[in-house]
Design a protein around this motif. Structure first.
Motif, short mmCIF file in Angstrom:
data_model
loop_
_atom_site.label_atom_id
_atom_site.label_comp_id
_atom_site.label_asym_id
_atom_site.label_seq_id
_atom_site.Cartn_x
_atom_site.Cartn_y
_atom_site.Cartn_z
N GLY A 1 0.84 -1.21 0.00
CA GLY A 1 0.00 0.00 0.00
C GLY A 1 0.86 1.24 0.00
N CYS A 2 0.22 2.38 -0.17
CA CYS A 2 0.96 3.65 -0.31
C CYS A 2 1.65 4.04 0.97
CB CYS A 2 0.00 4.77 -0.68
SG CYS A 2 -1.06 4.37 -2.04
N SER A 3 0.99 3.90 2.09
CA SER A 3 1.55 4.50 3.30
C SER A 3 2.80 3.76 3.74
CB SER A 3 0.50 4.53 4.41
OG SER A 3 0.18 3.22 4.74
N CYS B 1 -2.13 2.13 -5.92
CA CYS B 1 -3.00 2.47 -4.79
C CYS B 1 -4.29 1.68 -4.91
CB CYS B 1 -3.30 3.97 -4.80
SG CYS B 1 -4.53 4.43 -3.57
N CYS B 2 -4.79 1.23 -3.78
CA CYS B 2 -6.02 0.43 -3.79
C CYS B 2 -7.22 1.27 -4.18
CB CYS B 2 -6.24 -0.18 -2.42
SG CYS B 2 -6.65 1.06 -1.19
N PRO C 1 -9.04 6.04 -0.90
CA PRO C 1 -9.31 7.48 -0.70
C PRO C 1 -10.24 8.03 -1.77
CG PRO C 1 -6.96 7.01 -0.52
CD PRO C 1 -7.60 5.76 -1.01
N CYS D 1 -6.26 -1.09 2.97
CA CYS D 1 -5.98 -1.63 1.64
C CYS D 1 -6.59 -3.02 1.50
CB CYS D 1 -4.48 -1.77 1.39
SG CYS D 1 -3.50 -0.31 1.62
N GLU E 1 -2.80 2.71 9.50
CA GLU E 1 -1.86 3.84 9.48
C GLU E 1 -2.55 5.16 9.83
OE1 GLU E 1 -2.09 1.68 7.00
OE2 GLU E 1 -3.26 2.63 5.42
S1 SF4 Z 1 -5.71 2.31 1.40
FE1 SF4 Z 1 -5.02 2.81 -0.70
S2 SF4 Z 1 -4.27 4.87 -0.39
FE2 SF4 Z 1 -4.33 3.93 1.60
S3 SF4 Z 1 -2.37 3.03 1.79
FE3 SF4 Z 1 -3.73 1.47 1.01
S4 SF4 Z 1 -3.24 1.58 -1.19
FE4 SF4 Z 1 -2.64 3.49 -0.38
#
Ligand code: SF4
Ligand SMILES: Cc1cc2nc3c(=O)[nH]c(=O)nc-3n(C[C@H](O)[C@H](O)[C@H](O)COP(=O)(O)OP(=O)(O)OC[C@H]3O[C@@H](n4cnc5c(N)ncnc54)[C@H](O)[C@@H]3O)c2cc1C
Ligand code: SF4
Ligand code: SF4
Lengths: 423, 419
Positions: free
Chosen positions: A193-195, A225-226, A229, A267, A397
């Motif tokens: 994931g992004c974070s 990214c999933c 957001p 995610c 996160e």
């Molecule tokens: S939910 Fe989406 S935006 Fe957030 S960390 Fe996971 S991949 Fe990234």
């Protein structure tokens, strides 16, 4: 609009409402603000006023944070949160995606730009009160909201380095991806994931190490990214293309029965359920990837159930408060992190009963919702502070950043604690 | 990971989980949602149908109707369950009063009189048998707020007066610190947690009191320390204060749930709310696993012992469809129920003997193990409790919560020591 079975079950769930208001009494947002009348009103009740092809009658539904406490407590199984999120999407469809939702939805682009050598500069900007005030005035992103710090290196770069230094031993895996611990029979795919990639690579490092301790070869697949957001800001069209991309990348592994494991409860929830349910994507490929995706502690707990978890833990003499984030609760799996961490000798985790940290994805970043989010989280911050510990534990996160912001404690992912226990 | 599973988080499942926790087990409670607790008044109705001693009525019932859930619990079991329940509430500073000697009559939000055996001390001064047979004392005062829906003090007072209990109803003015657009019972309970709010309300009550010595308020007098809130309001108003149950969501129900949850978690148990059990799996006459709904795939729970406390139709444990067939939702256990819809109801609405459908539920043996139509045990490591049980008519007998407690407690004990 397609009338798939999810759609139908949503419509029917509206009729299951017996108007008992148990959800309203439990909703953490309506408890602290008048701007949100509560789940019963904007959910099953409001739904009766939403007509296809007609302008949206909603204003207040935008104040639903999406925390799903209502779904959890409803005695008759009404899926209020899904009704609300779809109503938000209808507003976006009608009015277009506002700049702020675009910025929050595509936040990973900032990660791409700022993570790495530019991180100190970007972090200076993000913590500069003057700049934040300008941002608040212009795009209405809360000046005090807890923006995470960009990491000076990305998780993927760390992983690549590590793989290189183990180059002689590296196994061949499908293109674009990398893997460790070659030679092991058992493989897993890690969805960082992004974070984890841009802000908290140490979480990914801990996950890789724990999985390796359990004899797995870890593959870091190509991924994007999933799209959560975007989803939670009602940008359904854009979210769909994100999900399609990830399904395409992950499908080959799912087809080979290789588990896809994530450390971000949001995610993994998006991949398992949220994207397909909200967007009405029910193709075989989507389902296959969903069914092969696991939260990391869910996965470890399954290993333990089969007697395959490495339980060679060193004592960790600590007591810490733990908060189960809404996104984890929506997996409906109980408390997998607590189930595993209670196997560590000496370790004591006390669970908060607070409904929500308040931030709920991107909700608390919005200037007009910042204070609501802080008020929602107040009970949790008090609980965490009263523990006397200097560290709290939470799987998500965004919640970690909010709890740290509200309580002043350091907040860790449970996988970091488990990593510690392996010595 | 946990060898004992309780299905259902209503009064019965929570009481069973407490018994299991007391016995050193660390139960996992799985429930689809909140139980009927937040719909109910928060009183313990043991045998509302009794005119005299409940103890005597229960004794007689147990000898004459051995299939009744109370008979499964046994006279000693009923008393032990109530003692344990009261000890728990006492330790949480939310004591229950009452006895098995006789029912008291408590007013409802409409001013009707409702029998109850045990009730929170915060409701005690509402016993309508107090003040002498002819209700010679001064009229009661009932007070509420326009902002709290479905609670109308003048109407309740009028209904009480009509039954020979002189009463007067007034509306209080919401203190300015509390202005909001919308109110529900929980919002009021949070307001009453605040001493400054109580100061204001208490002053208004003193002014409105007249010669009343007892004042009834909606049962929203705080979530944190309701007993303290009542004492505070008494000191301010100069009268005895009592709570009157409201329409759902019930604040007394929220208090109960919180107290149970904390005790069960403290003893090492865990609650998983939002987990609907879809089916079970057995081998060799024992249940080996249950499956609950989760994201993307079902979650498997393996255990040695199971307590089924999924409630009746209201709790979601029993379903019916238009064909008139009935089934139990979690494990698919056979139900003891009237054959078709035609046999569900007796001819008259207020039929003396009650309606056959209300007695429907899961049939068990004395060990509370579920039985099939032929009378054979379905799963030997399962005990059933609460509204899911067949053999009683809890609406007519007014025994829902007493029966839920007694059989939940008994089932927990049977599981932890006898099966
Ligand atoms: S939910 Fe989406 S935006 Fe957030 S960390 Fe996971 S991949 Fe990234
Ligand atoms: C409107 C209303 C008012 C009431 N008022 C009173 C009163 O004044 N006095 C009184 O004594 N009683 C009253 N009752 C009844 C009483 O509170 C309960 O019905 C009784 O206590 C039975 O409790 P229980 O634990 O057996 O079941 P319930 O409280 O119904 O709990 C059932 C539990 O099982 C769960 N469940 C059901 N199916 C599944 C499944 N498949 N998987 C997982 N979980 C499942 C539910 O989510 C719930 O947590 C009232 C009930 C209602 C509906
Ligand atoms: S809890 Fe469920 S049934 Fe009750 S009002 Fe809310 S949505 Fe309706
Ligand atoms: S999702 Fe959360 S904020 Fe939205 S209505 Fe439900 S409980 Fe309230």
């Amino acid at each position: 609009m397609t009338h798939d079975h999810i759609e139908l079950s949503l419509e029917q769930s509206l009729d299951h409402c017996i108007k008992c208001n148990i959800c309203t009494a439990a909703c953490p947002v309506s408890a602290v603000t008048d701007l949100f009348p509560g789940p019963k009103y904007v959910g099953p009740q409001g739904q009766r006023f939403r007509m296809p092809g007609q302008p949206s009658p909603d204003e207040s539904v935008d104040y639903c944070s999406g925390c799903r406490v209502c779904n959890e407590v409803c005695p008759t199984g009404v899926r209020v949160m899904e009704l609300n999120t779809r109503a938000k999407a209808a507003i976006v469809e009608q009015n277009g995606l506002p700049l702020r939702a675009w910025l929050l939805g595509y936040q990973y682009w900032f990660g791409k730009l700022a993570c790495g050598p530019l991180a100190p500069l970007a972090n200076f900007g993000a913590s500069n009160p003057l700049l934040r005030t300008v941002v608040e005035r212009t795009v209405k992103i809360g000046r005090k909201a807890p923006l995470p710090k960009f990491s000076t290196y990305s998780f993927r770069s760390w992983f690549k380095q590590r793989t290189k230094s183990q180059a002689s031993k590296t196994a061949a895996v499908p293109d674009g991806s990398q893997s460790t611990a070659p030679g092991s029979r058992k493989q897993v795919v890690y969805f960082h994931g992004c974070s984890t990639n841009y802000y908290e690579p140490h979480v990914g490092q801990a996950a890789v190490e724990v999985l390796e301790r359990n004899g797995f070869e870890v593959i870091v697949a190509k991924q994007g990214c999933c799209g959560l957001p975007l989803l939670s800001n009602g940008a359904f069209k854009q979210a769909r293309s994100h999900h399609e991309y990830n399904v395409e990348q992950l499908l080959p592994y799912a087809q080979r029965g290789i588990p896809i494991i994530g450390t971000s409860t949001s995610c993994t929830l998006t991949i398992k359920e949220e994207a397909s349910e909200l967007l009405g994507m029910h193709e075989t490929a989507v389902r296959m990837v969903a069914e092969n995706t696991y939260d990391i502690f869910e996965f470890l707990r399954l290993l333990h159930d089969r007697g395959e978890l490495n339980t060679d833990f060193k004592p960790v003499q600590r007591s810490m408060p733990y908060h189960a984030p809404c996104q984890l609760r929506a997996h409906n799996l109980g408390r997998p992190a607590l189930d595993i961490l209670e196997l560590v000798p000496g370790l004591q985790l006390s669970e908060s009963t607070a409904a929500c940290c308040g931030l709920a994805g991107t909700y608390g970043y919005k200037a007009e919702k910042y204070q609501i989010a802080m008020d929602v989280g107040a009970g949790l911050f008090d609980f965490v502070r009263a523990s006397g510990s200097d560290t709290a534990v939470c799987d998500s996160e965004i919640c970690r950043w909010q709890i740290a912001h509200g309580s002043g404690l350091e907040v860790k992912h449970p996988i970091e604690i488990l990593r510690e226990a392996y010595g | 990971m946990r060898d004992t599973i309780v299905i259902g988080a209503g009064l019965s499942g929570l009481m069973g989980a407490l018994a299991l926790a007391d016995a050193g087990r660390r139960p996992l409670v799985l429930a689809k949602g909140q139980g009927a607790m937040q719909w109910a008044a928060g009183t313990i109705d043991v045998w509302g149908a009794a005119n005299g001693s409940l103890r005597a009525a229960l004794g007689e019932l147990i000898t004459t109707d051995p299939g009744h859930p109370y008979a499964r619990a046994g006279a000693a079991g009923v008393e032990a369950a109530i003692d344990r329940f009261r000890a728990l509430m006492e330790s949480a500073r939310y004591p229950y009063v009452g006895s098995l000697e006789r029912n008291v009559l408590l007013p409802t939000a409409l001013g009707a009189l409702r029998p109850a055996a045990f009730f929170p001390a915060t409701m005690a001064a509402g016993d309508m048998r107090l003040g002498g047979a002819a209700h010679a004392g001064p009229p009661l005062l009932l007070a509420g707020f326009h902002e709290l829906r479905d609670f109308f003090p003048p109407m309740a007072a009028e209904n009480l007066t009509g039954q020979g209990i002189p009463a007067r109803g007034v509306y209080l003015t919401l203190p300015p610190i509390a202005r909001r657009l919308d109110f529900n019972t929980r919002v009021f309970a949070q307001l009453f947690d605040d001493p400054a709010f109580r100061e204001d309300v208490g002053r208004q009550l003193r002014a409105a009191r007249g010669d009343a010595t007892r004042i009834g308020l909606p049962a929203v007098l705080g979530l944190r320390d309701p007993l303290g809130a009542v004492a505070h309001l008494q000191a301010l108003s100069g009268a005895q204060i009592f709570e009157i149950p409201t329409l759902p969501p019930s604040v007394p129900g929220m208090r109960l749930f919180t107290i149970f949850r904390e005790a069960i978690v403290k003893a090492g148990g865990r609650l998983q709310i939002g987990a609907e059990v879809l089916r079970g799996e057995g081998a060799d006459g024992a249940l080996t696993a249950v499956y609950s709904a989760a994201a993307a795939r079902e979650q498997t729970h393996r255990a040695n012992l199971f307590l089924l406390a999924t409630g009746g139709v209201a709790g979601g444990g029993v379903r019916t469809d238009h064909t008139g067939s009935t089934w139990e939702t979690a494990l698919g256990l056979p139900l003891q129920a009237p054959g078709g819809r035609g046999e569900w109801f007796a001819p008259r609405f207020l039929n003396e003997a009650g309606h056959p459908i209300y007695r429907a539920g899961i049939a068990t043996n004395p060990q509370l193990q579920p039985l099939d139509a032929a009378g054979a045990v379905v799963y030997r490591n399962v005990a059933v409790s609460g509204a899911a049980l067949a053999g009683s008519d809890p609406i007519r007998e007014r025994c829902y919560s007493g029966m839920a407690l007694a059989t939940g407690w008994r089932a927990g004990q049977i599981l932890s020591s006898e099966l």
